[in-house]
Enzyme design. Structure first.
Site, PDB file in Angstrom:
ATOM      1  N   VAL A 172       0.848  -1.198   0.000  1.00 27.35           N
ATOM      2  CA  VAL A 172       0.000   0.000   0.000  1.00 27.35           C
ATOM      3  C   VAL A 172       0.880   1.244   0.000  1.00 27.35           C
ATOM      4  O   VAL A 172       1.891   1.293   0.704  1.00 27.35           O
ATOM      5  CB  VAL A 172      -0.946   0.019   1.233  1.00 27.35           C
ATOM      6  CG1 VAL A 172      -1.731   1.317   1.287  1.00 27.35           C
ATOM      7  CG2 VAL A 172      -1.903  -1.163   1.213  1.00 27.35           C
ATOM      8  N   LYS A 173       0.478   2.206  -0.805  1.00 28.08           N
ATOM      9  CA  LYS A 173       1.169   3.499  -0.805  1.00 28.08           C
ATOM     10  C   LYS A 173       0.224   4.529  -0.210  1.00 28.08           C
ATOM     11  O   LYS A 173      -0.932   4.632  -0.625  1.00 28.08           O
ATOM     12  CB  LYS A 173       1.515   3.870  -2.247  1.00 28.08           C
ATOM     13  CG  LYS A 173       1.999   5.298  -2.415  1.00 28.08           C
ATOM     14  CD  LYS A 173       2.426   5.532  -3.840  1.00 28.08           C
ATOM     15  CE  LYS A 173       2.743   6.979  -4.103  1.00 28.08           C
ATOM     16  NZ  LYS A 173       3.303   7.190  -5.432  1.00 28.08           N
ATOM     17  N   THR A 174       0.732   5.286   0.761  1.00 28.73           N
ATOM     18  CA  THR A 174      -0.130   6.272   1.400  1.00 28.73           C
ATOM     19  C   THR A 174       0.695   7.507   1.769  1.00 28.73           C
ATOM     20  O   THR A 174       1.807   7.677   1.292  1.00 28.73           O
ATOM     21  CB  THR A 174      -0.841   5.646   2.625  1.00 28.73           C
ATOM     22  OG1 THR A 174      -1.901   6.502   3.023  1.00 28.73           O
ATOM     23  CG2 THR A 174       0.089   5.419   3.806  1.00 28.73           C
TER      24      THR A 174
END
Ligand code: 5RP
Length: 257
Positions: A172-174
Site C-alpha cells: 500500500v502506498k499512502t
C-alpha cells in the site's frame, strides 16, 4: 503466497533491508507534462541507477525507458481522468494484465479513493485487478489517493490502507501523518509513503526518515526528487536514509543545492 509473487515483491522491497526506494514518475497520467518531467527520458535515465523500482504508465515505459535497463517496473494501471476533469476519483483500470505481463512488470499500481464520489468504483477496480493479477503472480500496489475534502490523518489513512489490504493488495502506498505507526500497525502488508507536493529538501528528507522510523517499508517518491535542484543528490540522500538509517540532517549535508 506463491513463489513468483514473492520473487516480484523482493525485486521491489529489497530483502537485505526490508525496504525500498521507489521512484514515482507516473504524474503525467492526470497532470500532463508535470514540472520536472517535461522530458521524461532524460530525468529517468539520470535517476534510474539509484531507484529500486520505477513507477510509471505504460506510455512512458514504452517511450522513455531503455528496455535494457534492469530496474523493476511498477506499472500504473488506473487513471482515465485529468486534473481539469469532473472528479479525479472517477478512475478505470487502464491496462490489461496481459499487457502488464508483456511489459515484464514487477507489480501494478492502482489508486483507490476511500470516501470519494467514486469510492465504490475504485474499490471494485482494485478487487478485480487483484483477482486477475493473482493468476499470474503479479503483486498489486494500492495507492490511497486523498481527495481535497479528506483529512490526511491517521484515522482516515488507517481506514483506507486497511481496506486496501482487506481487498488483497500486496503493498500500500499512502501519506505520512502524525501517529503514522498506527497506520502501519493496522495494515498487514508493507506500507510505503508518497512524498507529496514539493517541499524544501530538508523537510522531504525528514519525512522519509520519520516514515521509515515509524514502520514504513520505504518511499515511493516523485516530485521531491525530480523537482529538486539536485535530483540525483536527493535520491541518493533518500537511499541513505531508507537503506542505511542515516539521519535526515546528515543526508541533507550531501546535497548540492
Ligand atoms: C498519485 C501517485 C503519484 O505517483 C505519487 O503520489 C507521486 O509521488 P509524489 O507525491 O512523491 O510526487 O501515485 O496518486
Amino acid at each position: 503466497m506463491d513463489c513468483g509473487m514473492k520473487n516480484r515483491i523482493s525485486q521491489i522491497i529489497k530483502p537485505e533491508t526490508g525496504r525500498t526506494v521507489m521512484l514515482a514518475v507516473d504524474h503525467g497520467y492526470f497532470l500532463g507534462p508535470t514540472t520536472g518531467l517535461e522530458e521524461p527520458r532524460k530525468i529517468i535515465a539520470e535517476l534510474l541507477p539509484y531507484a529500486d523500482s520505477l513507477m510509471l504508465t505504460r506510455g512512458m515505459l514504452r517511450t522513455s525507458v531503455d528496455p535494457n535497463a534492469s530496474v523493476p517496473i511498477v506499472l500504473r494501471a488506473s487513471g482515465a481522468n485529468s486534473i481539469i476533469g469532473d472528479d479525479l476519483s472517477n478512475e478505470a483500470i487502464t491496462v490489461s494484465v496481459k499487457d502488464a505481463v508483456r511489459l515484464n512488470v514487477s507489480a501494478v499500481a492502482l489508486s483507490i479513493y476511500v470516501g470519494g464520489k467514486y469510492e465504490h468504483q475504485t474499490l471494485k477496480n482494485l478487487a478485480s485487478l487483484i483477482s486477475e493479477c493473482e493468476e499470474y503472480g503479479i503483486p498489486v500496489l494500492a495507492v490511497t489517493a486523498v481527495g481535497k475534502e479528506m483529512a490526511r490523518d491517521a484515522k482516515y489513512l488507517s481506514l483506507a490502507c486497511r481496506i486496501a489490504a482487506e481487498l488483497g493488495a500486496h503493498m500500500v502506498k499512502t501519506y505520512y501523518c502524525d501517529d503514522f505507526e498506527k497506520v502501519v500497525k493496522s495494515c498487514p502488508v508493507p506500507v510505503v509513503i508518497a512524498g507529496g507536493k514539493k517541499i524544501p529538501e530538508k523537510e522531504a528528507l525528514e519525512l522519509a526518515y520519520n516514515a521509515v522510523r515509524d514502520g514504513a517499508a520505504g518511499v515511493d517518491m516523485g516530485r521531491n526528487i525530480f523537482q529538486s535542484k539536485d535530483p540525483v543528490g536527493m535520491i541518493k540522500a533518500v537511499r541513505s536514509i531508507v537503506h542505511e538509517n542515516v539521519s535526515a540532517e546528515k543526508a541533507y549535508k550531501t546535497l548540492k543545492l
